[in-house]
Design a protein around this motif. Structure first.
Motif, PDB file in Angstrom:
ATOM      1  N   GLN A  43       0.844  -1.193   0.000  1.00 14.84           N
ATOM      2  CA  GLN A  43       0.000   0.000   0.000  1.00 14.84           C
ATOM      3  C   GLN A  43       0.874   1.235   0.000  1.00 14.84           C
ATOM      4  O   GLN A  43       2.030   1.185   0.433  1.00 14.84           O
ATOM      5  CB  GLN A  43      -0.948   0.000   1.194  1.00 14.84           C
ATOM      6  N   THR A  44       0.336   2.331  -0.486  1.00 10.01           N
ATOM      7  CA  THR A  44       1.096   3.570  -0.543  1.00 10.01           C
ATOM      8  C   THR A  44       0.157   4.757  -0.594  1.00 10.01           C
ATOM      9  O   THR A  44      -1.045   4.603  -0.837  1.00 10.01           O
ATOM     10  CB  THR A  44       2.039   3.590  -1.776  1.00 10.01           C
ATOM     11  N   SER A  45       0.711   5.914  -0.380  1.00 12.97           N
ATOM     12  CA  SER A  45      -0.003   7.164  -0.611  1.00 12.97           C
ATOM     13  C   SER A  45       1.039   8.222  -0.934  1.00 12.97           C
ATOM     14  O   SER A  45       2.224   8.053  -0.641  1.00 12.97           O
ATOM     15  CB  SER A  45      -0.843   7.572   0.598  1.00 12.97           C
ATOM     16  N   GLY A  46       0.612   9.293  -1.557  1.00  8.24           N
ATOM     17  CA  GLY A  46       1.535  10.361  -1.905  1.00  8.24           C
ATOM     18  C   GLY A  46       0.803  11.552  -2.481  1.00  8.24           C
ATOM     19  O   GLY A  46      -0.409  11.527  -2.668  1.00  8.24           O
ATOM     20  N   TRP A  47       1.560  12.584  -2.758  1.00  8.23           N
ATOM     21  CA  TRP A  47       1.027  13.830  -3.287  1.00  8.23           C
ATOM     22  C   TRP A  47       1.556  14.061  -4.684  1.00  8.23           C
ATOM     23  O   TRP A  47       2.697  13.725  -4.985  1.00  8.23           O
ATOM     24  CB  TRP A  47       1.448  15.003  -2.412  1.00  8.23           C
ATOM     25  N   CYS A  48       0.770  14.683  -5.537  1.00  4.81           N
ATOM     26  CA  CYS A  48       1.196  15.077  -6.877  1.00  4.81           C
ATOM     27  C   CYS A  48       0.811  16.533  -7.089  1.00  4.81           C
ATOM     28  O   CYS A  48      -0.235  16.981  -6.619  1.00  4.81           O
ATOM     29  CB  CYS A  48       0.522  14.231  -7.952  1.00  4.81           C
ATOM     30  N   ASP A  49       1.655  17.260  -7.827  1.00  2.00           N
ATOM     31  CA  ASP A  49       1.340  18.664  -8.078  1.00  2.00           C
ATOM     32  C   ASP A  49       0.533  18.849  -9.359  1.00  2.00           C
ATOM     33  O   ASP A  49      -0.014  19.912  -9.599  1.00  2.00           O
ATOM     34  CB  ASP A  49       2.596  19.527  -8.085  1.00  2.00           C
ATOM     35  N   GLY A  50       0.467  17.827 -10.206  1.00  3.98           N
ATOM     36  CA  GLY A  50      -0.344  17.902 -11.418  1.00  3.98           C
ATOM     37  C   GLY A  50       0.319  18.611 -12.574  1.00  3.98           C
ATOM     38  O   GLY A  50      -0.223  18.643 -13.671  1.00  3.98           O
ATOM     39  N   GLU A  51       1.509  19.176 -12.365  1.00  2.00           N
ATOM     40  CA  GLU A  51       2.177  19.910 -13.437  1.00  2.00           C
ATOM     41  C   GLU A  51       3.037  19.002 -14.314  1.00  2.00           C
ATOM     42  O   GLU A  51       3.203  19.253 -15.495  1.00  2.00           O
ATOM     43  CB  GLU A  51       3.032  21.023 -12.840  1.00  2.00           C
ATOM     44  N   ASP A  52       3.632  17.978 -13.742  1.00  2.00           N
ATOM     45  CA  ASP A  52       4.507  17.055 -14.452  1.00  2.00           C
ATOM     46  C   ASP A  52       4.024  15.635 -14.212  1.00  2.00           C
ATOM     47  O   ASP A  52       3.070  15.412 -13.479  1.00  2.00           O
ATOM     48  CB  ASP A  52       5.950  17.186 -13.934  1.00  2.00           C
ATOM     49  N   ASP A  53       4.746  14.676 -14.809  1.00  4.56           N
ATOM     50  CA  ASP A  53       4.469  13.291 -14.482  1.00  4.56           C
ATOM     51  C   ASP A  53       4.706  13.101 -12.991  1.00  4.56           C
ATOM     52  O   ASP A  53       5.612  13.678 -12.409  1.00  4.56           O
ATOM     53  CB  ASP A  53       5.392  12.354 -15.256  1.00  4.56           C
ATOM     54  N   CYS A  54       3.879  12.284 -12.376  1.00  8.17           N
ATOM     55  CA  CYS A  54       3.975  12.018 -10.946  1.00  8.17           C
ATOM     56  C   CYS A  54       4.286  10.536 -10.764  1.00  8.17           C
ATOM     57  O   CYS A  54       3.621   9.687 -11.365  1.00  8.17           O
ATOM     58  CB  CYS A  54       2.654  12.374 -10.271  1.00  8.17           C
ATOM     59  N   PHE A  55       5.311  10.237  -9.977  1.00  9.88           N
ATOM     60  CA  PHE A  55       5.714   8.860  -9.720  1.00  9.88           C
ATOM     61  C   PHE A  55       5.485   8.553  -8.250  1.00  9.88           C
ATOM     62  O   PHE A  55       6.030   9.228  -7.377  1.00  9.88           O
ATOM     63  CB  PHE A  55       7.180   8.648 -10.099  1.00  9.88           C
ATOM     64  N   VAL A  56       4.676   7.535  -7.972  1.00  4.54           N
ATOM     65  CA  VAL A  56       4.357   7.137  -6.604  1.00  4.54           C
ATOM     66  C   VAL A  56       4.850   5.706  -6.420  1.00  4.54           C
ATOM     67  O   VAL A  56       4.330   4.786  -7.059  1.00  4.54           O
ATOM     68  CB  VAL A  56       2.836   7.224  -6.343  1.00  4.54           C
TER      69      VAL A  56
END
Length: 135
Positions: A43-56
């Motif tokens: 399981q995981t969680s994380g934040w993305c800024d939405g401007e670039d590719d987001c890697f979780v």
């Protein structure tokens, strides 16, 4: 089974802590649960800024999110994003999917063995993922 995975995901997601790891202000909160065929899970969680590719990261793998909006995002699943091919494909055989944001989505993931004579696609696991827009 999908309902029990989603229920388990929601329970687990409420206990996961998140940490900001992207540039810019976080605009999306990502929660994911990977259920393997042997019933083990990550399981995981994380934040993305939405401007670039987001890697979780999730276990030894990485979820890649891109083209994020309040209503949808593009998803792919990797062993390592620096590799040329994604680890797994959806039931359609494509390595990327467009998913709706908001509530959890169950994505069965398959891999193609590189050994001659093996069946075309083998179930890798089911990924339950939710991306929440915070704007």
């Amino acid at each position: 089974m999908r309902r029990s995975l989603a229920t388990a995901f929601l329970i687990a997601a409420s206990t996961i802590s998140a940490s900001a790891g992207e540039r810019g202000e976080p605009q999306y909160f990502v929660k994911a649960w990977l259920q393997m065929p042997d019933r083990s899970f990550e399981q995981t969680s994380g934040w993305c800024d939405g401007e670039d590719d987001c890697f979780v990261p999730i276990g030894e793998h990485v979820i890649q999110l891109r083209d994020m909006s309040a209503s949808s995002y593009t998803f792919s699943f990797w062993n390592d994003p620096s590799q040329q091919d994604a680890c797994c494909v959806s039931h359609t055989g494509f390595p990327t999917l467009r998913l709706w944001s908001g509530r959890p989505r169950v994505v069965p993931l398959y891999y193609t063995p590189r050994v001659s004579g093996d069946p075309g696609q083998i179930l890798f696991g089911n990924l339950v993922i939710a991306v929440e827009y915070l704007g």
